[in-house]
Design an enzyme around this catalytic site. Structure first.
Site, PDB file in Angstrom:
ATOM      1  N   THR A 182     -17.742  -3.562  61.099  1.00  0.00           N
ATOM      2  CA  THR A 182     -19.086  -3.948  60.651  1.00  0.00           C
ATOM      3  C   THR A 182     -19.950  -2.742  60.304  1.00  0.00           C
ATOM      4  O   THR A 182     -20.733  -2.774  59.347  1.00  0.00           O
ATOM      5  CB  THR A 182     -19.767  -4.777  61.770  1.00  0.00           C
TER       6      THR A 182
ATOM      7  N   ASP B 103     -11.344  -4.655  58.546  1.00  0.00           N
ATOM      8  CA  ASP B 103     -12.022  -5.426  59.571  1.00  0.00           C
ATOM      9  C   ASP B 103     -11.086  -5.265  60.767  1.00  0.00           C
ATOM     10  O   ASP B 103      -9.876  -5.484  60.644  1.00  0.00           O
ATOM     11  CB  ASP B 103     -12.125  -6.908  59.158  1.00  0.00           C
ATOM     12  N   SER B 104     -11.607  -4.889  61.915  1.00  0.00           N
ATOM     13  CA  SER B 104     -10.689  -4.488  62.998  1.00  0.00           C
ATOM     14  C   SER B 104      -9.806  -5.626  63.498  1.00  0.00           C
ATOM     15  O   SER B 104      -8.841  -5.385  64.214  1.00  0.00           O
ATOM     16  CB  SER B 104     -11.453  -3.852  64.151  1.00  0.00           C
ATOM     17  N   SER B 105     -10.111  -6.846  63.107  1.00  0.00           N
ATOM     18  CA  SER B 105      -9.213  -7.949  63.482  1.00  0.00           C
ATOM     19  C   SER B 105      -7.841  -7.772  62.845  1.00  0.00           C
ATOM     20  O   SER B 105      -6.862  -8.370  63.283  1.00  0.00           O
ATOM     21  CB  SER B 105      -9.785  -9.295  63.020  1.00  0.00           C
TER      22      SER B 105
ATOM     23  N   THR C 272     -15.710  -3.793  66.153  1.00  0.00           N
ATOM     24  CA  THR C 272     -15.836  -4.039  67.595  1.00  0.00           C
ATOM     25  C   THR C 272     -14.771  -4.994  68.128  1.00  0.00           C
ATOM     26  O   THR C 272     -14.416  -4.932  69.301  1.00  0.00           O
ATOM     27  CB  THR C 272     -17.222  -4.637  67.914  1.00  0.00           C
ATOM     28  N   ASP C 273     -14.254  -5.877  67.238  1.00  0.00           N
ATOM     29  CA  ASP C 273     -13.362  -6.932  67.736  1.00  0.00           C
ATOM     30  C   ASP C 273     -12.168  -6.391  68.515  1.00  0.00           C
ATOM     31  O   ASP C 273     -11.792  -6.933  69.548  1.00  0.00           O
ATOM     32  CB  ASP C 273     -12.870  -7.817  66.579  1.00  0.00           C
TER      33      ASP C 273
ATOM     34  N   GLN D 197      -7.363 -13.116  85.588  1.00  0.00           N
ATOM     35  CA  GLN D 197      -8.252 -13.683  84.559  1.00  0.00           C
ATOM     36  C   GLN D 197      -9.710 -13.376  84.865  1.00  0.00           C
ATOM     37  O   GLN D 197     -10.564 -13.457  83.999  1.00  0.00           O
ATOM     38  CB  GLN D 197      -8.120 -15.212  84.548  1.00  0.00           C
ATOM     39  N   CYS D 198      -9.984 -13.092  86.137  1.00  0.00           N
ATOM     40  CA  CYS D 198     -11.379 -12.872  86.534  1.00  0.00           C
ATOM     41  C   CYS D 198     -11.899 -11.575  85.939  1.00  0.00           C
ATOM     42  O   CYS D 198     -11.187 -10.580  85.896  1.00  0.00           O
ATOM     43  CB  CYS D 198     -11.490 -12.783  88.045  1.00  0.00           C
TER      44      CYS D 198
HETATM   45  N1  ASN Z   1     -15.206  -8.223  62.676  1.00  0.00           N
HETATM   46  C1  ASN Z   1     -15.826  -6.956  62.915  1.00  0.00           C
HETATM   47  C2  ASN Z   1     -14.716  -5.966  63.215  1.00  0.00           C
HETATM   48  O1  ASN Z   1     -14.217  -5.918  64.306  1.00  0.00           O
HETATM   49  C3  ASN Z   1     -16.806  -7.060  64.037  1.00  0.00           C
HETATM   50  C4  ASN Z   1     -17.650  -5.839  64.273  1.00  0.00           C
HETATM   51  O2  ASN Z   1     -17.307  -4.734  63.962  1.00  0.00           O
HETATM   52  N2  ASN Z   1     -18.838  -6.000  64.847  1.00  0.00           N
HETATM   53  O3  ASN Z   1     -14.297  -5.244  62.356  1.00  0.00           O
END
Ligand code: ASN
Length: 586
Positions: free
Chosen positions: A42, A107-109, A139-140, A322-323
């Site tokens: 992002t 996109d980090s996904s 961030t993902d 999981q906690c």
């Molecule tokens: N979909 C974005 C990513 O991970 C989310 C982000 O960076 N805030 O690339």
């Protein structure tokens, strides 16, 4: 005055070794150089008709034209080789930085281990020319990349920081620029030899971090480990917990990951049929199981069999909780059973760290025991090792081999040293990996001059791990009595430890002690208005409570009635309890 400068320098260098401070850079007039590697996310996105998309080249443009990141005049006159130079910082320095980009911004996904290798290679190539590295990342999956890089970089001696944003730099109101400037401030002034995540007001160890919120700007945290620093009006860094890199060895970059790993998140709908489908996969080499609470799983027989068989086949199965804030601790039967099957504990590792560490280790060797051993060790600050393991184990191993050289009639190791050390470990509440201990030959039957065995001590000190190890190795000592005719079960009752009682019971442990003493214990409790001892005796397998009588032939019920202890009477009326209400006193 050269002499004085040398003196000051050596003084400062000592200080610097303690605090990784900025002093060295101030003394040498060399500017500190930072490489910015933009991978996308992002932070470097722009609005488009199809939603936010990345745009190559835009980041450098933005940073170059922003007076807070780049002093244009100074850069124009002083910079060489495409560097940008910051205005003078609060620490009275200028930072030189260069912007590099992946060929295709992501996109980090969409990140894959191949991208981790590309990122690591770019840093490896530039390692000597730069002091620190900033990776701009979505961030993902930032926590995955940070964990992966932490395992890839061995002997890291420079700062590597990942940051990104929730709102793109291209938007007037954004969090990207603050995050970038915070990261640049750290990279431009401090040496922290770790892979870090810098986000909002926190500096986190990368392999401890997790994305915890997708709408807040404060979207990262390390729930099981304290942040390494905070960005407030001032920047505070917890130097005492920063990893040290004592050996001046060169950076080594491990570039292989095993991807034949699967995740199983326990839920009551998961049954042995589905497990069987998962474990059928011939290529599967590792599994991360996200378990309940402190590392517990369902213990239904067919379910257990699937897991045991998979572990036997050589699949490395890792248990993490999981906690959000708890860690795997083998205290419940529902956890211990799985440990016995060869499922290893991930302690307080995040699932991102567990996955990447497993992928990294599985690619290093085929030796399953070595992988299991390494996995349970803290190698990059990703795991809090349970008390004492790290220091105690190498010592025990060394001691064992040193004593082996001596040829004496009694085996010092087996008969004297290790039984005593195990007792000490119980007393000090330390934990040891039973896997390691089971490799040492120990005389588990050993007794001290009071004829107390290690099991007596373990039971009294509630040392479940060691008690279980002894019982598995030498179940026949379960009812051995000491000089006072006390069995280990008596010790567990005295320690009021239900889990220990259950464990001993599983190995046919019995409550043994002189009847007078046991009667005294029960009577005392009843006088105090309690039924705790009655319950503990019951838990320990005792059913017949008629046998406990005073010299006047008074039973526990006589006493309970005379002191008005209703709960004791209620206990005695329990259908599971054998009690003769007709007994008459003297
Ligand atoms: N979909 C974005 C990513 O991970 C989310 C982000 O960076 N805030 O690339």
């Amino acid at each position: 005055d050269t002499q004085n400068v040398t003196k000051i320098k050596s003084h400062l260098v000592i200080d610097m070794q303690n605090h990784h401070d900025i002093i060295k850079e101030k003394l040498s007039d060399q500017p500190r150089k930072v490489l910015i590697l933009n991978t996308g996310g992002t932070i470097s996105m722009f609005p488009s008709q199809t939603g936010y998309v990345t745009k190559t080249g835009a980041l450098k443009n933005f940073l170059q034209n922003n007076p807070f990141s780049c002093d244009m005049d100074y850069t124009y006159f002083k910079a060489t080789d495409d560097f940008l130079i910051t205005p003078i910082t609060a620490f009275n320095r200028r930072i030189w930085f260069k912007v590099d980009e992946l060929d295709k911004l992501l996109d980090s996904s969409n990140i894959t281990p191949d991208d981790w290798v590309t990122i690591a290679e770019r840093i490896e190539k530039a390692y000597k020319q730069y002091d620190s590295f900033i990776i701009l990342h979505g961030t993902d999956t930032m926590a995955f990349t940070a964990s992966a890089l932490s395992f890839m970089f061995q002997n890291l001696s420079k700062t590597v920081i990942l940051t990104g944003s929730q709102v793109p730099l291209s938007q007037p109101r954004n969090d990207g620029f603050t995050n970038f400037l915070n990261a640049l401030t750290i990279a431009g002034h401090f040496t922290i030899p770790e892979v870090l995540i810098c986000f909002q007001d926190k500096l986190l160890r990368g392999n401890r971090a997790q994305k915890v919120n997708s709408s807040s700007l404060d979207s990262f945290d390390s729930p099981k480990f304290t942040p390494l620093g905070y960005f407030g009006v001032n920047i505070s860094i917890k130097w005492d917990i920063i990893l040290k890199n004592p050996n001046e060895e060169n950076l080594q970059v491990n570039k292989k990951f095993c991807t034949n790993i699967s995740l199983i998140r326990l839920n009551p709908l998961l049954n042995h049929v589905t497990l069987n489908e998962i474990f059928k996969n011939e290529k599967l080499k590792g599994v991360v199981i996200e378990t309940y609470g402190a590392g517990n799983m369902q213990t239904e027989e067919k379910f257990c069999n699937e897991i045991a068989q998979a572990a036997q086949k050589g699949i490395v199965i890792v248990n993490i909780s999981q906690c959000h804030t708890s860690q795997v601790e083998m205290i419940y039967e529902t956890g211990i059973i799985f440990e016995n099957m060869g499922v290893i504990s991930g302690g307080d590792m995040t699932s991102q760290a567990a996955f990447t560490k497993l992928g990294y280790l599985l690619a290093q060797t085929d030796d399953v025991d070595r992988i299991k051993d390494e996995f349970q060790r803290d190698i990059r600050g990703e795991l809090t090792e349970s008390g004492g393991t790290a220091e105690t184990e190498p010592f025990l191993m060394a001691l064992s081999s040193a004593i082996k050289q001596q040829h004496s009639k009694i085996d010092l190791n087996k008969d004297l040293v290790f039984p005593n050390i195990l007792c000490q470990i119980c007393v000090q509440k330390k934990k040891l990996s039973s896997m390691k201990l089971s490799k040492i030959e120990i005389n588990y039957k050993a007794q001290d001059y009071d004829k107390r065995s290690i099991l007596h001590v373990a039971a009294r000190e509630s040392s479940l791990e060691i008690a279980e190890l002894i019982l598995r190795k030498c179940p026949q000592i379960v009812n051995n009595v000491d000089r006072w005719k006390h069995s280990p079960m008596y010790e567990a009752v005295m320690a009021k430890n239900n889990q220990m009682i259950q464990l001993l019971l599983r190995f046919q442990g019995k409550l043994i002690a002189p009847i007078k003493e046991l009667t005294q214990l029960l009577m005392q409790d009843i006088v105090n208005g309690k039924a705790e001892m009655l319950n503990l005796f019951y838990e320990a397998g005792e059913r017949d409570f008629t046998q406990y009588r005073t010299e006047d032939n008074r039973t526990v019920a006589h006493l309970a009635v005379s002191v008005g202890n209703d709960i004791a009477l209620q206990f005695l009326s329990n259908p599971g309890v054998i009690f003769d209400w007709q007994v008459q006193d003297k």
